[in-house]
Enzyme design. Structure first.
Site: not given
Length: 357
Positions: A176-177, A203, A296, A299
């Protein structure tokens, strides 16, 4: 909680006003300054010392890339890029230069179009407030030379021992991030194809993953593409889940194929790492590796349990290099992760477990 201070840098007066209104709709967020170009933006950052900066990439006098280079080499302030969908490749360059995340600005000219980003922008700012991510620039560099050499000593499909056999058919990665530069780091470290397939859920909103896959493909010996419904999951190929969708795998006619499906109301994060891992674990069982990278939220933690139950091997990025130690921490908290390693060791862990080293 103390006030979280933001500086907005955008040459459009309407965009500055609209973004400010969105940000100040969040409790304890204060927009403390504005700038219309990069030069003015640096002055505001120096004077106001904000906790977050939002920038547009297309600005007069000093463009967003130059500004970003200065912000990431002289300051440790997180940066969110707010850029048009048509500038997808520029967004990934910005992420490589150190931007923490991005929000896709609508391409339409109507003033109301910009309001469509409100939920995405507010969610990402809230995540930054909660997680206080590290400066990304230290981890977007190339993998150390000695590890890249070690990872390529053995020919593809040739195990380290004459009797040892390869043990994996699939590597499934969730991020993700901070994920785009981390994925580029991993995939560029392979100097030849190895006989396993890779699937990725990063993401990302719709419309960006094709450009992302094409960018990754330029620096990796693997064949990297945005997944399409019906694509075969085959050795030497990396499939990137399309933004805004989920990817599952099925067996059809003896072949494993990817299927692109819409998210459900239960999917808080999209593309869903949990959905992908659960699907892969049911087919590949002990012949898969799951990797949870920076990000973050939580997930992947449910998918980690499925992979473990089916006998798969689990790797999580360590706090040492994760831009945000959120998803990896949640995975480690399950007590099921087999290896917790910094980003520059992920490739070698995959190859060792797979029997290629």
């Amino acid at each position: 909680m103390s006030t979280f201070r933001v500086v907005v840098i955008d040459d459009s007066a309407f965009s500055r006003r609209t973004i400010t209104k969105m940000l100040e709709g969040i409790k304890d967020i204060e927009v403390v300054g504005f700038a219309t170009n990069g030069e003015e933006g640096i002055q505001k950052v120096v004077a106001l010392k904000p906790d977050l900066v939002t920038i547009d990439l297309e600005m007069p006098k000093m463009d967003g890339f130059t500004l970003l280079r200065i912000l990431t080499t002289r300051f440790s302030v997180p940066v969110i890029v707010i850029s048009a969908l048509s500038a997808a490749d520029k967004v990934f360059k910005a992420l490589e230069l150190g931007a923490l995340d991005f929000v896709a600005k609508p391409s339409g000219s109507a003033s109301t179009d910009l309001l469509l980003i409100r939920d995405d922008l507010q969610q990402k700012v809230l995540q930054i407030v909660r997680h206080k991510p590290k400066d990304i620039r230290r981890f977007s560099q190339q993998m150390p030379v000695e590890e890249r050499v070690t990872a390529t000593l053995m020919p593809a499909g040739h195990p380290a021992s004459g009797t040892q056999q390869t043990t994996i058919d699939l590597v499934a990665i969730g991020s993700s991030t901070g994920g785009p530069p981390a994925l580029q780091n991993i995939f560029s470290s392979f100097e030849r194809q190895f006989p396993f397939a890779v699937v990725v859920s990063q993401h990302m909103p719709a419309g960006f993953t094709r450009a992302f896959a094409e960018r990754l493909n330029r620096s990796s010996p693997f064949d990297i593409k945005e997944a399409e419904d019906g694509d075969q999951v085959i050795p030497g190929r990396i499939l990137i889940t399309p933004g805004g969708r989920n990817m599952i795998v099925n067996v059809c006619g003896g072949l494993v194929t990817a299927h692109i499906v819409p998210p459900t109301s239960a999917d808080r994060y999209v593309p869903s790492i949990d959905v992908m891992l659960e699907s892969c674990a049911a087919i590949y069982r002990e012949r898969m590796i799951a990797v949870i990278l920076t990000g973050m939220g939580n997930d992947g933690s449910r998918g980690v349990r499925s992979v473990h139950e089916q006998g798969g091997f689990l790797i999580a990025e360590s706090d040492e290099t994760a831009v945000v130690y959120g998803m990896p921490r949640e995975a480690v908290t399950t007590g099921l992760v087999d290896r917790v390693v910094p980003l520059h060791r992920v490739t070698s862990e995959i190859l060792v477990k797979g029997g290629f080293l």
